[in-house]
Structures are given as C-alpha cells and as structure tokens.
Design a protein around this motif. Structure first.
Motif, short mmCIF file in Angstrom:
data_model
loop_
_atom_site.label_atom_id
_atom_site.label_comp_id
_atom_site.label_asym_id
_atom_site.label_seq_id
_atom_site.Cartn_x
_atom_site.Cartn_y
_atom_site.Cartn_z
N GLU A 183 6.09 -2.69 -1.05
CA GLU A 183 5.53 -2.61 -2.40
C GLU A 183 5.03 -3.98 -2.85
O GLU A 183 3.97 -4.07 -3.48
N GLN A 232 1.83 1.61 -1.41
CA GLN A 232 2.38 2.60 -2.34
C GLN A 232 2.95 3.78 -1.56
O GLN A 232 2.38 4.20 -0.55
N MET A 286 4.14 5.08 3.43
CA MET A 286 3.47 4.20 2.49
C MET A 286 2.06 3.91 2.95
O MET A 286 1.77 3.88 4.15
N SER A 329 1.55 -4.59 -1.79
CA SER A 329 0.56 -3.64 -2.33
C SER A 329 0.50 -2.28 -1.63
O SER A 329 -0.50 -1.57 -1.74
#
Length: 112
Positions: free
Chosen positions: A81, A86, A107, A84
């Motif tokens: 996270e 998600q 992710m 960057s």
C-alpha cells in the motif's frame, strides 16, 4: 543481496497457483506479475525494497503493460500500500488465495 522474481502474466485477477511451474511467458500479457522480492536482513532498511518496486514498475511501464499485480503474503499488505498498490477484492480470487495464507491479498498497481 536481493532476489526479485517477476514476469508478464496473461490475465489480471488470475494469480498463478502455488507450487506450479510456469511453462512459458505469454506473448499477449495483460499484467506484470511480481512473484517475489526477497532481501537479506542487512538490506531491508533504507528503502531498498521500495527502490526495487519502483524499478519493476518502471520496467512494466516500458513494456507497455497496463498494471502490475501481486499476491501480498506474510503481512506485507502495508508495504505494498505504501508503494501505491491497492487491494482488488474479488470473491473468486480470494478463494484461490486461501492456499497462500489467510492474510493473502491480491493487489494491483495501475498506471494512470
């Protein structure tokens, strides 16, 4: 010392199965999959891992892939996270991730 294993992958939201040999790299990849990044303990401070992630993202961008994906395991979600990525929630993917570990998260880093 650092080890990074990554490769173009055919389909976003379809992480590779654990302990299965990849037979080839697809010609028409839709994601750049980070399989693993490992650093010796003495290399884990000072942002070395984040620098490797930035280089992998740059490589994926130059390869004209639309995103970078991975499965975060061993409590690494916060690290990803901060870089960057998600979490992508998908019940089918989450079911597959159960074989990784109970905290595993799929992710994605998307190029804007």
């Amino acid at each position: 010392m650092l080890l990074a294993i990554f490769h173009p992958s055919l389909a976003l939201q379809k992480p590779p199965a654990l302990n299965v040999l990849l037979k080839s790299v697809p010609d028409a990849a839709s994601t750049y999959y980070i399989h693993d990044i490992a650093l010796l303990p003495e290399a884990r401070s000072g942002g070395a891992a984040s620098e490797v992630v930035r280089k992998l993202i740059s490589h994926a961008r130059r390869a004209h892939l639309p995103n970078v994906s991975l499965v975060a395991v061993n409590g690494s979600t916060r690290f990803w996270e901060r870089n960057s990525f998600q979490t992508l929630e998908d019940p089918q993917v989450n079911e597959k991730l159960a074989s990784y570990d109970e905290q595993a998260k799929y992710m994605v880093y998307r190029f804007s």
